[in-house]
Design an enzyme around this catalytic site. Sequence first.
Site, mmCIF file in Angstrom:
data_model
loop_
_atom_site.group_PDB
_atom_site.id
_atom_site.type_symbol
_atom_site.label_atom_id
_atom_site.label_comp_id
_atom_site.label_asym_id
_atom_site.label_seq_id
_atom_site.Cartn_x
_atom_site.Cartn_y
_atom_site.Cartn_z
ATOM 1 N N HIS A 167 -7.083 -7.470 7.854
ATOM 2 C CA HIS A 167 -6.751 -6.053 8.086
ATOM 3 C C HIS A 167 -5.862 -5.517 6.971
ATOM 4 O O HIS A 167 -4.691 -5.853 6.867
ATOM 5 C CB HIS A 167 -6.031 -5.868 9.435
ATOM 6 C CG HIS A 167 -5.903 -4.421 9.808
ATOM 7 N ND1 HIS A 167 -6.634 -3.829 10.822
ATOM 8 C CD2 HIS A 167 -5.162 -3.429 9.275
ATOM 9 C CE1 HIS A 167 -6.332 -2.545 10.895
ATOM 10 N NE2 HIS A 167 -5.434 -2.275 9.967
ATOM 11 N N GLU B 47 -2.770 1.787 18.582
ATOM 12 C CA GLU B 47 -1.589 1.535 17.733
ATOM 13 C C GLU B 47 -0.528 2.556 18.113
ATOM 14 O O GLU B 47 -0.276 3.544 17.412
ATOM 15 C CB GLU B 47 -1.959 1.648 16.249
ATOM 16 C CG GLU B 47 -0.824 1.168 15.344
ATOM 17 C CD GLU B 47 -1.112 1.350 13.866
ATOM 18 O OE1 GLU B 47 -2.209 1.830 13.520
ATOM 19 O OE2 GLU B 47 -0.225 1.024 13.057
ATOM 20 N N TRP C 247 3.027 3.810 4.723
ATOM 21 C CA TRP C 247 3.481 3.253 5.993
ATOM 22 C C TRP C 247 4.478 2.119 5.840
ATOM 23 O O TRP C 247 5.234 1.812 6.756
ATOM 24 C CB TRP C 247 2.275 2.744 6.795
ATOM 25 C CG TRP C 247 1.341 3.835 7.175
ATOM 26 C CD1 TRP C 247 1.416 4.632 8.283
ATOM 27 C CD2 TRP C 247 0.185 4.285 6.453
ATOM 28 N NE1 TRP C 247 0.393 5.548 8.281
ATOM 29 C CE2 TRP C 247 -0.386 5.351 7.174
ATOM 30 C CE3 TRP C 247 -0.434 3.888 5.252
ATOM 31 C CZ2 TRP C 247 -1.528 6.026 6.754
ATOM 32 C CZ3 TRP C 247 -1.570 4.569 4.829
ATOM 33 C CH2 TRP C 247 -2.106 5.617 5.576
ATOM 34 N N ASP D 286 -2.135 -5.375 6.801
ATOM 35 C CA ASP D 286 -2.195 -3.928 6.988
ATOM 36 C C ASP D 286 -1.786 -3.142 5.744
ATOM 37 O O ASP D 286 -2.581 -2.388 5.222
ATOM 38 C CB ASP D 286 -1.354 -3.493 8.198
ATOM 39 C CG ASP D 286 -1.790 -2.149 8.764
ATOM 40 O OD1 ASP D 286 -2.878 -1.681 8.391
ATOM 41 O OD2 ASP D 286 -1.061 -1.579 9.586
ATOM 42 N N HIS E 62 -9.112 0.355 14.888
ATOM 43 C CA HIS E 62 -7.681 0.436 15.149
ATOM 44 C C HIS E 62 -7.577 0.821 16.629
ATOM 45 O O HIS E 62 -8.038 1.890 17.033
ATOM 46 C CB HIS E 62 -7.045 1.537 14.307
ATOM 47 C CG HIS E 62 -6.799 1.173 12.878
ATOM 48 N ND1 HIS E 62 -7.809 0.843 12.008
ATOM 49 C CD2 HIS E 62 -5.641 1.089 12.168
ATOM 50 C CE1 HIS E 62 -7.272 0.573 10.819
ATOM 51 N NE2 HIS E 62 -5.961 0.715 10.888
ATOM 52 N N GLN F 166 -9.837 7.955 9.241
ATOM 53 C CA GLN F 166 -8.386 7.931 9.469
ATOM 54 C C GLN F 166 -7.872 9.111 10.311
ATOM 55 O O GLN F 166 -6.972 8.963 11.122
ATOM 56 C CB GLN F 166 -7.682 7.935 8.104
ATOM 57 C CG GLN F 166 -6.192 8.189 8.102
ATOM 58 C CD GLN F 166 -5.377 6.964 8.464
ATOM 59 O OE1 GLN F 166 -5.260 6.048 7.677
ATOM 60 N NE2 GLN F 166 -4.820 6.950 9.666
ATOM 61 N N HIS G 79 -5.357 -1.927 3.968
ATOM 62 C CA HIS G 79 -5.740 -0.577 3.512
ATOM 63 C C HIS G 79 -5.594 -0.540 1.997
ATOM 64 O O HIS G 79 -4.551 -0.164 1.473
ATOM 65 C CB HIS G 79 -4.860 0.486 4.179
ATOM 66 C CG HIS G 79 -5.089 0.582 5.655
ATOM 67 N ND1 HIS G 79 -5.945 1.513 6.222
ATOM 68 C CD2 HIS G 79 -4.611 -0.165 6.677
ATOM 69 C CE1 HIS G 79 -5.965 1.336 7.544
ATOM 70 N NE2 HIS G 79 -5.160 0.323 7.844
HETATM 71 FE FE FE2 Z 1 -4.417 -0.384 9.758
#
Ligand code: FE2
Length: 427
Positions: A57, A213, A315, A309, A210, A152, A59
């Site tokens: 996982h 979350e 993030w 991630d 996802h 997204q 991005h």
């Molecule tokens: Fe993610």
Amino acid sequence: MSFDLIVKGGTLPDGTIADIGIRGETIAAIEPTLAAEAGRVIDATGDLVSPPFVDPHFHMDATLSYGIPRINASGTLLEGIALWGELKQVMTLEEVRDRALAYCDWAVSMGLLAIRTHVDTCDDRLLGVEALLEVRKQVAPCIDLQLVAFPQDGLYRDPTARENTIRALDMGVEIVGGIPHFERTMADGTRSVTELCELAAERGLMVDLHCDETDDPHSRHIEQLAYETQRLGLQGRAAGSHCTSMHSMDNYYVSKLLPLIAEADVSIIPNPLINIMLQGRHDTFPKRRGLTRVKEMQALGIRVGWGQDCVLDPWYSLGTADMLDVAFMGLHVAQMSSPADMAKCFDMVTNVNARIMGLDHLGLAVGKRASLVVLDAGNPIEAVRLRPDRLCVVSRGKVVSERPKRDAALSIAGRPATINRRHRVAD
Ligand code: FE2
């Protein structure tokens, strides 16, 4: 009999000491001792020899963009999404590609040789998709890169997300993604899970959503994912990522939910670094930690892997492409402190993650692809504790990264400190 490469005398994760003989791109022999000619011999005596690290996982379209155009002041998921929206307006294909390639260099040096990355499809230009398709091709000799079409901003919440997600799949993205908890309503989220699973089933693809979350205990899209997986015959091909709401769910509900996930053979991918950083931000005290129920799921036979991630993006402001950082944090937050659980954390970032991604060619066995890592550690638990140097990384039979073993540090008294902080627990 001769080999192109022999990795000599290393300790395998199960404690076996063995020589590994490689011919071409394949592991040709694993024996206590190989007395044979080889193009090259790597001495791994006393070191851990492991299958490559695998990240299920990530991005990659956002990685290494930290601070562009600003940092995430609140530290929340929602500000991160808003900030990513700002970045998307100004980024170019070349920038995305170059950042992703730089990350892949880090990954290889860390022995991370397989990555599943989500790629945002809420952009009519599909610039990230185009960039990562190019990256996938460029890094193929070293990294198995899987791409997930990820709307997204919400499959229904964003006006062109649905159409663009399908376009991305047509362009060669191989997994269906989604974000049901970010749709406008719970009902829309549920509907999106159904539609995305149907899309995956129609095309014979895997699906990785996802899921939940959020700290909202009523966010239950993982239940719908388990249901659709079973209804559509997607067993073994579906994954729910994050699943942080499960941390806050009612215990009775969870006692019904987990057997459903097990029955549907849905994999779960918590991302402990980002989950502990982003979740609980609306709490005062006690502050929830937002990690899903890892040990409880494993006890029911559910496949749970650790994902990274984010690294240096809207993030998450840290990260080094080291899956042992991920395992280290996961071990702590999930309280996996028994020797068996600590070793399991290492297995999660290697073998279990490979299974989640369907990479049957990875692993230390005769006939498997000759991809492996030599670590400056004696066993998997020590590897998680030290997060040590990757002394040698082999991909498809070729050495792709190498570094000499460090000298012992000097103590204050001028004597060598305990070499590389290794420590042997008495048997
Ligand atoms: Fe993610």
